[in-house]
Design a protein around this motif. Structure first.
Motif, short mmCIF file in Angstrom:
data_model
loop_
_atom_site.label_atom_id
_atom_site.label_comp_id
_atom_site.label_asym_id
_atom_site.label_seq_id
_atom_site.Cartn_x
_atom_site.Cartn_y
_atom_site.Cartn_z
N ARG A 107 -10.52 -0.66 0.63
CA ARG A 107 -9.84 -1.55 -0.31
C ARG A 107 -10.69 -1.75 -1.57
N ALA A 108 -9.99 -2.01 -2.68
CA ALA A 108 -10.67 -2.38 -3.92
C ALA A 108 -9.99 -3.64 -4.44
N GLY A 109 -10.76 -4.44 -5.19
CA GLY A 109 -10.18 -5.68 -5.70
C GLY A 109 -10.68 -5.99 -7.09
N VAL A 110 -9.94 -6.87 -7.74
CA VAL A 110 -10.33 -7.29 -9.08
C VAL A 110 -10.00 -8.77 -9.22
N ILE A 111 -10.84 -9.48 -9.96
CA ILE A 111 -10.56 -10.89 -10.25
C ILE A 111 -10.48 -11.04 -11.76
N VAL A 112 -9.38 -11.60 -12.24
CA VAL A 112 -9.21 -11.80 -13.70
C VAL A 112 -8.76 -13.24 -13.96
N ARG A 113 -9.05 -13.70 -15.18
CA ARG A 113 -8.54 -15.01 -15.57
C ARG A 113 -7.17 -14.79 -16.21
N ALA A 114 -6.21 -15.68 -15.87
CA ALA A 114 -4.85 -15.49 -16.38
C ALA A 114 -4.85 -15.37 -17.91
N GLY A 115 -5.66 -16.20 -18.57
CA GLY A 115 -5.68 -16.20 -20.04
C GLY A 115 -6.08 -14.87 -20.62
N ALA A 116 -6.85 -14.06 -19.85
CA ALA A 116 -7.30 -12.76 -20.35
C ALA A 116 -6.13 -11.78 -20.46
N ARG A 117 -5.01 -12.14 -19.86
CA ARG A 117 -3.86 -11.25 -19.87
C ARG A 117 -2.67 -11.88 -20.60
N GLN A 118 -2.95 -12.97 -21.34
CA GLN A 118 -1.87 -13.61 -22.08
C GLN A 118 -2.03 -13.29 -23.56
N PRO A 119 -0.91 -13.27 -24.29
CA PRO A 119 -1.02 -13.03 -25.72
C PRO A 119 -1.93 -14.09 -26.33
N TYR A 177 0.82 -1.21 0.00
CA TYR A 177 0.00 0.00 0.00
C TYR A 177 0.85 1.27 0.00
N GLY A 178 2.17 1.08 0.14
CA GLY A 178 3.03 2.26 0.18
C GLY A 178 3.10 2.91 1.55
N GLU A 179 2.45 2.32 2.55
CA GLU A 179 2.55 2.87 3.91
C GLU A 179 3.47 1.94 4.71
N GLN A 180 2.91 0.80 5.14
CA GLN A 180 3.75 -0.14 5.89
C GLN A 180 4.64 -0.97 4.98
N THR A 181 4.16 -1.24 3.77
CA THR A 181 4.95 -2.07 2.85
C THR A 181 5.05 -1.39 1.48
N VAL A 191 -5.94 -7.36 -4.50
CA VAL A 191 -6.60 -6.36 -3.64
C VAL A 191 -5.59 -5.26 -3.34
N ALA A 192 -6.04 -4.01 -3.42
CA ALA A 192 -5.17 -2.88 -3.12
C ALA A 192 -5.93 -1.88 -2.26
N GLN A 193 -5.20 -1.05 -1.55
CA GLN A 193 -5.87 0.03 -0.81
C GLN A 193 -5.99 1.19 -1.77
N ASP A 194 -7.10 1.22 -2.47
CA ASP A 194 -7.32 2.22 -3.52
C ASP A 194 -8.81 2.27 -3.80
N ARG A 195 -9.22 3.23 -4.61
CA ARG A 195 -10.64 3.27 -4.99
C ARG A 195 -10.94 2.24 -6.06
N LYS A 196 -9.91 1.91 -6.86
CA LYS A 196 -10.08 0.97 -7.95
C LYS A 196 -8.73 0.33 -8.27
N VAL A 197 -8.72 -0.94 -8.64
CA VAL A 197 -7.47 -1.56 -9.10
C VAL A 197 -7.40 -1.32 -10.61
N ARG A 198 -6.41 -0.50 -11.00
CA ARG A 198 -6.31 -0.13 -12.42
C ARG A 198 -5.53 -1.19 -13.21
N LEU A 199 -6.15 -1.66 -14.30
CA LEU A 199 -5.49 -2.62 -15.18
C LEU A 199 -5.46 -2.04 -16.59
N SER A 200 -4.52 -2.51 -17.41
CA SER A 200 -4.41 -2.02 -18.79
C SER A 200 -5.73 -2.14 -19.52
N ASP A 201 -5.99 -1.17 -20.39
CA ASP A 201 -7.22 -1.19 -21.19
C ASP A 201 -7.35 -2.54 -21.91
N GLY A 202 -8.55 -3.04 -21.94
CA GLY A 202 -8.79 -4.27 -22.69
C GLY A 202 -8.60 -5.53 -21.87
#
Ligand SMILES: C[S@@+](CC[C@H](N)C(=O)[O-])C[C@H]1O[C@@H](n2cnc3c(N)ncnc32)[C@H](O)[C@@H]1O
Length: 250
Positions: free
Chosen positions: A235-247, A176-180, A212-223
């Motif tokens: 906290r905000a969180g996001v769940i993605v499938r690994a394949g969605a981020r693979q070529p 989070y940039g505070e403790q860690t 999960v991050a201490q933020d309003r939103k977990v920002r990921l690359s467009d698409g």
């Protein structure tokens, strides 16, 4: 967040500072949210046999240990890693609680502390350790755990680790940039997006990643196709499938 998998309950037995150990500088993660998150990730894998869960920014390992004790009957193994070898000693102590022997040793330690200091909290924690041991035994017994230093921003290091451990689910609570802080030897600036890219490149395409991050939103690359997003307090969180981020075509 709407709790579909983790009903409101007393989670003291799984919270750091009772049976699980903690130390200053290691941010605590809400147990109920951790249990909910793993439940949601399991839904995205359904129908699935026993799964392996990896926390690649594990710190004290408290989050992974609590999730594993709560969901023992759905798991095959757990893996914990962190770029910083210092908290891994704590992580090893916590993940040792995924065995009858580790929980018995912890119960004995807590009973000894109660005799020494006469504190009610130690008595309650010793009793909680016995309760967790009974739960573990009834839900499948000892759970194998691997703990190692790995730079999660380094795709090659992640690939080597993942080839051995074969995780189905990755769940992590990022710095989070505070403790860690983010640290890396790889030259990539730390961010949830860089982490997801590195992890996804190392995983089976069907694997599920929750960040999960201490933020309003977990920002990921467009698409980047997202399975779900959620908010809980600060906290905000996001769940993605690994394949969605693979070529594509991999
Ligand atoms: C918010 S803490 C995790 C706390 C953890 N959930 C617990 O229960 O103790 C974030 C962790 O990310 C680790 N970290 C920072 N950069 C990393 C990297 N490149 N690879 C892996 N872990 C990293 C930090 O050392 C820290 O332990």
């Amino acid at each position: 967040v709407e709790y579909r998998h983790a009903p409101r309950a007393d989670h003291t037995a799984l919270s750091p500072g009772a049976v699980l150990v903690s130390a200053p500088g290691h941010p605590a993660f809400p147990v109920r949210l951790g249990l909910e998150l793993l439940g949601r990730c399991l839904d995205h894998l359904a129908p699935a046999g026993p799964v392996t869960v990896w926390d690649p920014c594990c710190g004290s390992g408290a989050l992974l240990t609590a999730m594993a004790l709560g969901w023992r009957d759905r798991l095959r193994a757990v893996a914990a890693s962190d770029v910083d070898p210092e908290p891994l000693a704590l992580a090893r102590r916590n993940l040792a609680l995924l065995s009858a022997e580790g929980l018995a040793e912890r119960a004995t330690e807590l009973s000894r502390l109660e005799q020494l200091h006469g504190k009610e909290s130690h008595r309650a924690a010793a009793q909680a350790a016995a309760g967790l041991a009974a739960g573990l035994a009834s839900k499948g017994g000892d759970l194998p755990a691997v703990v190692e230093p790995v730079d999660a921003l380094d795709p090659a290091a992640c690939a080597t680790f993942a080839r051995r451990v074969r995780p189905d689910v990755v769940i992590t609570d990022v710095p989070y940039g505070e403790q860690t802080q983010w640290t890396t030897t790889h030259g990539t600036a730390g961010s949830p997006d860089a982490l997801v890219a590195s992890l996804a490149s190392a995983l089976d395409p069907h694997a599920v990643i929750a960040v999960v991050a201490q933020d309003r939103k977990v920002r990921l690359s467009d698409g980047t196709g997202v399975l779900e997003r959620f908010r809980s307090g600060h906290r905000a969180g996001v769940i993605v499938r690994a394949g969605a981020r693979q070529p594509s075509g991999r």
